[in-house]
Design an enzyme around this catalytic site. Structure first.
Site, mmCIF file in Angstrom:
data_model
loop_
_atom_site.group_PDB
_atom_site.id
_atom_site.type_symbol
_atom_site.label_atom_id
_atom_site.label_comp_id
_atom_site.label_asym_id
_atom_site.label_seq_id
_atom_site.Cartn_x
_atom_site.Cartn_y
_atom_site.Cartn_z
ATOM 1 N N LYS A 93 -7.596 31.465 -12.656
ATOM 2 C CA LYS A 93 -7.175 30.362 -13.523
ATOM 3 C C LYS A 93 -6.339 30.855 -14.691
ATOM 4 C CE LYS A 93 -10.408 26.694 -12.421
ATOM 5 N NZ LYS A 93 -11.409 25.750 -12.921
ATOM 6 N N LYS A 111 -8.026 25.924 2.903
ATOM 7 C CA LYS A 111 -9.042 24.918 2.640
ATOM 8 C C LYS A 111 -8.380 23.581 2.301
ATOM 9 C CE LYS A 111 -12.442 24.376 -0.806
ATOM 10 N NZ LYS A 111 -13.184 24.882 -1.939
ATOM 11 N N LYS A 118 -6.662 18.815 -2.764
ATOM 12 C CA LYS A 118 -5.745 17.792 -3.277
ATOM 13 C C LYS A 118 -4.416 18.403 -3.688
ATOM 14 C CE LYS A 118 -8.920 16.212 -5.722
ATOM 15 N NZ LYS A 118 -9.964 15.670 -6.578
#
Ligand code: TRP
Length: 342
Positions: A123, A207, A210
């Site tokens: 991140k 995977k 969205k």
């Protein structure tokens, strides 16, 4: 007067805790891989589930979207069968003990171990202009979530395993200093189930997410029937034209996993059902099974969102129930540490 017999000591059920961030509508992957199992666990455990809004602000959020996503996530959990009368369902920021507990645990968590967290590394690379302290201490807030409830088992996906490991380390360290304050939680690994990990319909090596570069790769649980059918009809398969599971057939295997979840059929039965049929028939059947399986969830979701007063009543009660439990642990922590009784 006749003596009423003492009620037999009912065995206390073990506690399950899990949480999901309010980042928008759940994907089919979230549903199959997580929330659907959370529903089943309600039969055998005391379950506590929360919408982790505190965690979500480690990445900048638009206030209006955060507010609506939080309510939507709460309603979606209920629509997926999490029952506020059987489990504790609440919103993380509504129970102040999480933030308080996290601060304490921050002081029992080492800079070095937080630096090793792969999610932090990922991140901070992805949001390089906002590497805030919360992104770094995210795992101690997650540890507070879990440890405040004397949780035995935490159903988490692969991506959160490392956070559960650090939670166990923090719990062990605190208990080592002060005695047994926390139950040391374990990961709950559902029995090897077909369709546990749902992949993108457009790239079955990734995977389902969205943020899929191709929106057709991801189905959300609120997609309209027409959109669901379209996405399944354009799912990537292979050139073999044989409905079977195995290497080189990731696309078909993924579809078989999804079909299996919604029909209860195992892979052998699915292979038999589609023997001699083309991929077109199979993809249509998978789409229809998903549309049909999601229909009651979508219907319930609409009902719930039309009754905000009921949702409010549920999340308020949930927060109160959560606090009644977490308070005991937090008070114990404060006492052991040496904070003067207020
Ligand atoms: N970090 C988790 C996620 O992003 C959500 C979460 C927050 C969580 N607190 C938790 C999961 C406690 C399990 C237990 O998916």
């Amino acid at each position: 007067m006749e003596q009423t017999p003492v009620a037999p000591q009912t065995e206390r059920r073990k506690i399950i805790f899990s949480a999901i961030q309010p980042t928008g509508v759940f994907t089919l992957g979230n549903y199959i891989g997580a929330v659907r199992n959370w529903r089943t666990l309600q039969d055998d455990y005391d379950c506590i589930y929360c919408v982790a809004d505190l965690h979500s602000i480690t990445v900048r959020q638009d206030p209006a979207s955060l507010r609506s996503h939080t309510l939507e996530a709460y309603a979606l959990l209920m629509a997926c069968g999490l029952d506020p009368d059987r489990s504790i369902l609440f919103i993380q920021s509504h129970n102040p003990d999480h933030a308080q507990g996290a601060w304490v645990l921050d002081c029992y968590t080492q800079f070095g171990e937080l630096s090793r967290m792969t999610q932090f590394k990922d991140k901070s690379a992805r949001y390089a202009d906002n590497i805030n302290a919360g992104l770094f201490t995210y795992p101690s807030l997650m540890a507070a979530d879990i440890l405040l409830y004397q949780t035995s088992y935490v159903p988490v996906g692969e991506d959160q395993r490392q956070h559960l490991e650090i939670t166990r380390d923090i719990a062990g360290r605190f208990n080592g200093v002060y005695g047994p304050v926390f139950t040391v939680p374990e990961a709950f690994i559902p029995k090897a189930e077909q369709g546990a990990r749902i992949m993108s319909l457009q790239d079955p090596t990734r995977k389902m997410s969205k943020s899929d570069p191709n929106p057709k790769g991801c189905v959300t649980i609120l997609d309209e029937p027409g959109a669901i059918m379209k996405k399944f009809r354009s799912a990537i398969t292979d050139s073999e034209a044989r409905v079977a599971h195995g290497p080189g057939k990731e696309g078909i295997s993924n579809l078989m996993g999804i079909y299996s979840v919604f029909t209860g059929k195992d892979f052998a039965a699915i292979e038999e059902e589609f023997a001699g049929k083309g991929y077109g028939d199979f993809k249509t059947a998978v789409g229809e099974a998903v549309v049909q399986g999601l229909e009651p969830i979508q219907r319930r979701y609409k009902e719930l969102m039309a009754d905000k007063a009921y949702l409010e009543e549920c999340y308020r009660r949930g927060a109160q129930q959560a606090m009644n439990l977490s308070r005991r642990t937090l008070e114990k922590m404060y006492k052991k540490i040496g904070f003067l009784h207020a």
